[in-house]
Design a protein around this motif. Structure first.
Motif, PDB file in Angstrom:
ATOM      1  N   ALA A 132       3.013   7.380   3.038  1.00 62.69           N
ATOM      2  CA  ALA A 132       2.811   6.467   4.081  1.00 62.69           C
ATOM      3  C   ALA A 132       2.819   4.899   3.104  1.00 62.69           C
ATOM      4  O   ALA A 132       2.072   4.963   2.131  1.00 62.69           O
ATOM      5  N   ARG A 133       3.717   3.992   3.735  1.00 62.86           N
ATOM      6  CA  ARG A 133       3.802   2.818   3.092  1.00 62.86           C
ATOM      7  C   ARG A 133       3.474   1.700   3.964  1.00 62.86           C
ATOM      8  O   ARG A 133       4.157   1.755   5.076  1.00 62.86           O
ATOM      9  N   ASN A 134       3.075   0.488   3.545  1.00 64.84           N
ATOM     10  CA  ASN A 134       3.174  -0.726   4.399  1.00 64.84           C
ATOM     11  C   ASN A 134       2.860  -1.768   3.318  1.00 64.84           C
ATOM     12  O   ASN A 134       2.520  -1.900   2.139  1.00 64.84           O
ATOM     13  N   THR A 135       3.204  -2.816   3.673  1.00 65.75           N
ATOM     14  CA  THR A 135       3.258  -4.400   3.297  1.00 65.75           C
ATOM     15  C   THR A 135       2.653  -5.407   4.174  1.00 65.75           C
ATOM     16  O   THR A 135       2.916  -5.419   5.355  1.00 65.75           O
ATOM     17  N   VAL A 136       1.570  -5.978   3.594  1.00 65.87           N
ATOM     18  CA  VAL A 136       1.081  -7.033   4.307  1.00 65.87           C
ATOM     19  C   VAL A 136       1.000  -8.295   3.519  1.00 65.87           C
ATOM     20  O   VAL A 136       0.914  -8.162   2.218  1.00 65.87           O
ATOM     21  N   THR A 137       1.606  -9.417   4.196  1.00 60.79           N
ATOM     22  CA  THR A 137       1.639 -10.670   3.372  1.00 60.79           C
ATOM     23  C   THR A 137       0.923 -11.588   4.108  1.00 60.79           C
ATOM     24  O   THR A 137       0.313 -11.607   5.473  1.00 60.79           O
ATOM     25  N   SER A 141       0.814  -1.171   0.054  1.00 63.93           N
ATOM     26  CA  SER A 141       0.015   0.060   0.022  1.00 63.93           C
ATOM     27  C   SER A 141       0.836   1.255   0.040  1.00 63.93           C
ATOM     28  O   SER A 141       1.936   1.420   0.705  1.00 63.93           O
ATOM     29  N   ASN A 142       0.486   2.292  -0.794  1.00 67.89           N
ATOM     30  CA  ASN A 142       1.289   3.582  -0.965  1.00 67.89           C
ATOM     31  C   ASN A 142       0.233   4.531  -0.809  1.00 67.89           C
ATOM     32  O   ASN A 142      -0.750   4.657  -1.727  1.00 67.89           O
ATOM     33  N   ILE A 143       0.240   5.556   0.145  1.00 67.02           N
ATOM     34  CA  ILE A 143      -0.399   6.585   0.116  1.00 67.02           C
ATOM     35  C   ILE A 143       0.234   7.871   0.041  1.00 67.02           C
ATOM     36  O   ILE A 143       1.307   8.102   1.168  1.00 67.02           O
ATOM     37  N   VAL A 144       0.068   9.095  -0.717  1.00 69.73           N
ATOM     38  CA  VAL A 144       0.700  10.317  -0.725  1.00 69.73           C
ATOM     39  C   VAL A 144      -0.304  11.364  -0.659  1.00 69.73           C
ATOM     40  O   VAL A 144      -1.301  11.237  -1.544  1.00 69.73           O
ATOM     41  N   ILE A 145      -0.266  12.257   0.262  1.00 64.49           N
ATOM     42  CA  ILE A 145      -1.008  13.418   0.465  1.00 64.49           C
ATOM     43  C   ILE A 145      -0.123  14.887   0.278  1.00 64.49           C
ATOM     44  O   ILE A 145       0.836  14.750   1.084  1.00 64.49           O
ATOM     45  N   ASP A 148      -4.848   6.265   8.935  1.00 64.14           N
ATOM     46  CA  ASP A 148      -5.036   6.871  10.235  1.00 64.14           C
ATOM     47  C   ASP A 148      -3.848   7.500  10.535  1.00 64.14           C
ATOM     48  O   ASP A 148      -3.758   8.697  11.056  1.00 64.14           O
ATOM     49  N   GLU A 149      -2.714   6.766  10.357  1.00 62.99           N
ATOM     50  CA  GLU A 149      -1.464   7.220  10.713  1.00 62.99           C
ATOM     51  C   GLU A 149      -0.913   8.403   9.921  1.00 62.99           C
ATOM     52  O   GLU A 149      -0.281   9.232  10.285  1.00 62.99           O
ATOM     53  N   LEU A 150      -1.240   8.512   8.763  1.00 60.84           N
ATOM     54  CA  LEU A 150      -0.751   9.626   7.815  1.00 60.84           C
ATOM     55  C   LEU A 150      -1.646  10.771   8.146  1.00 60.84           C
ATOM     56  O   LEU A 150      -0.967  11.965   8.152  1.00 60.84           O
ATOM     57  N   SER A 151      -2.839  10.766   8.443  1.00 64.18           N
ATOM     58  CA  SER A 151      -3.504  11.859   8.890  1.00 64.18           C
ATOM     59  C   SER A 151      -3.049  12.372  10.109  1.00 64.18           C
ATOM     60  O   SER A 151      -3.308  13.428  10.377  1.00 64.18           O
ATOM     61  N   SER A 152      -2.867  11.570  11.186  1.00 67.09           N
ATOM     62  CA  SER A 152      -2.426  11.932  12.465  1.00 67.09           C
ATOM     63  C   SER A 152      -0.869  12.727  12.261  1.00 67.09           C
ATOM     64  O   SER A 152      -0.816  13.654  12.796  1.00 67.09           O
TER      65      SER A 152
END
Length: 188
Positions: free
Chosen positions: A146-151, A125-129, A170-174
């Motif tokens: 913000a980035r994360n990887t789920v396996t 996942s990748n989110i850019v604001i 949530d992490e990025l907005s905070s």
């Protein structure tokens, strides 16, 4: 013979249902717990826009075949606008469209790529604001990522993907709402 035929029809029908994946993912970003950033009700105009090139938020990659695309059940721009609005009010700002101080939140990227692996899947996942804050003298532009990887084993399920994306939002907005540099600039 008749029961074999009915069993075969039931098996085909069930396999058709099992291969159907939902067409939408439900995002549910939450307003983070925020300490007051401004002790006087600073007026602030707010705008949230979606600059993403496409509406889907999850892409299931299938090698040489066409990717399966999954859209959000509600517009992410609207949901993030609510989060930022409520978050800024909690932080001590007065959101009003007539303010000379302006903050624009640009949702540039919100995408999870899901790939099959040898024993399961990997979802990146990748989110850019982008945030553009303006006062009567200057402009501050800042990009938050913000980035994360789920396996996991087998194939990705929607509940796991929804949870991972919402946690990242949530992490990025905070991070944005509590950024000292952004808050200092707004209060000038």
């Amino acid at each position: 013979m008749k029961s074999l035929f009915l069993s075969l029809i039931a098996l085909v029908a069930l396999s058709g249902c099992a291969s159907q994946m939902p067409s939408h993912i439900a995002l549910n970003p939450q307003v983070p717990d925020i300490q007051t950033q401004s002790h006087s009700l600073q007026p602030l105009a707010l705008e949230t826009i979606d600059t993403r090139p496409a509406n889907f938020i999850v892409r299931f990659n299938n090698g040489d075949e066409a990717a399966k695309l999954v859209s959000p059940s509600e517009a992410p721009r609207r949901q993030m606008d609510e989060v930022f609005r409520e978050g800024l009010v909690k932080a001590g700002y007065q959101v009003t469209p007539s303010s000379m101080k302006q903050v624009q939140f640009q949702l540039e990227q919100l995408l999870t790529d899901v790939n099959d692996t040898t024993f399961g899947y990997e979802a990146n996942s990748n989110i850019v604001i982008n945030v553009i804050a303006k006062n009567d003298r200057d402009t501050l532009t800042k990009r938050y990522t913000a980035r994360n990887t789920v396996t996991g084993p087998f194939s990705a399920d929607f509940a796991t993907l929804e949870l991972a994306i919402n946690k990242l939002l949530d992490e990025l907005s905070s991070k944005i709402l509590t950024d000292p540099e952004l808050n200092t600039f707004i209060q000038q």
